[in-house]
Design a protein around this motif. Sequence first.
Motif, mmCIF file in Angstrom:
data_model
loop_
_atom_site.group_PDB
_atom_site.id
_atom_site.type_symbol
_atom_site.label_atom_id
_atom_site.label_comp_id
_atom_site.label_asym_id
_atom_site.label_seq_id
_atom_site.Cartn_x
_atom_site.Cartn_y
_atom_site.Cartn_z
ATOM 1 N N GLY A 55 -30.469 5.194 15.910
ATOM 2 C CA GLY A 55 -29.678 3.941 14.421
ATOM 3 C C GLY A 55 -28.562 4.517 14.290
ATOM 4 N N GLU A 58 -25.996 3.916 17.437
ATOM 5 C CA GLU A 58 -25.939 2.658 16.896
ATOM 6 C C GLU A 58 -24.252 2.335 16.440
ATOM 7 N N LYS A 59 -24.176 3.182 14.899
ATOM 8 C CA LYS A 59 -24.202 3.405 14.475
ATOM 9 C C LYS A 59 -22.713 3.561 14.323
ATOM 10 N N LYS A 60 -22.563 4.909 15.134
ATOM 11 C CA LYS A 60 -21.379 5.630 15.565
ATOM 12 C C LYS A 60 -20.336 4.638 16.690
ATOM 13 N N LYS A 62 -20.306 1.271 16.890
ATOM 14 C CA LYS A 62 -20.088 0.380 15.799
ATOM 15 C C LYS A 62 -18.389 0.826 15.576
ATOM 16 N N ARG A 63 -18.427 1.541 14.580
ATOM 17 C CA ARG A 63 -17.442 2.293 13.917
ATOM 18 C C ARG A 63 -16.144 2.716 15.150
#
Length: 110
Positions: A55, A58-60, A62-63
């Motif tokens: 998770g 994935e967030k990284k 997206k950023r």
Amino acid sequence: KESKIRHQKIQEIKRLEQQIMSIRSDIVKNTDALDECSKCKDFLDSLTPSSWFVGFTEKKRKRQRARRRARIEKRKEEFLREQESLRSKVNAKVEKERRPLGKGRRQKKV
């Protein structure tokens, strides 16, 4: 005179050797701190579930994509502003050349 210069050189060498020793000491101290931090990180990573890493990754990503899009959009806007500025300068120059030169004179052909 020569002994004074020699003495100054010796003093400079001693000062530089002290700086080198101080820097070496800092390097050793920082290396030890880094090793300790790496051990703590490894321990905490072993406690963390692997799903959290997925998770987080994935967030990284997206950023990163969002920042990349923002940079590209900013560059695009700057390019368009510059292009519009150049167009207006060219149009002003063309209009200036098209204006009549005065009473009884012909216009220049472009």
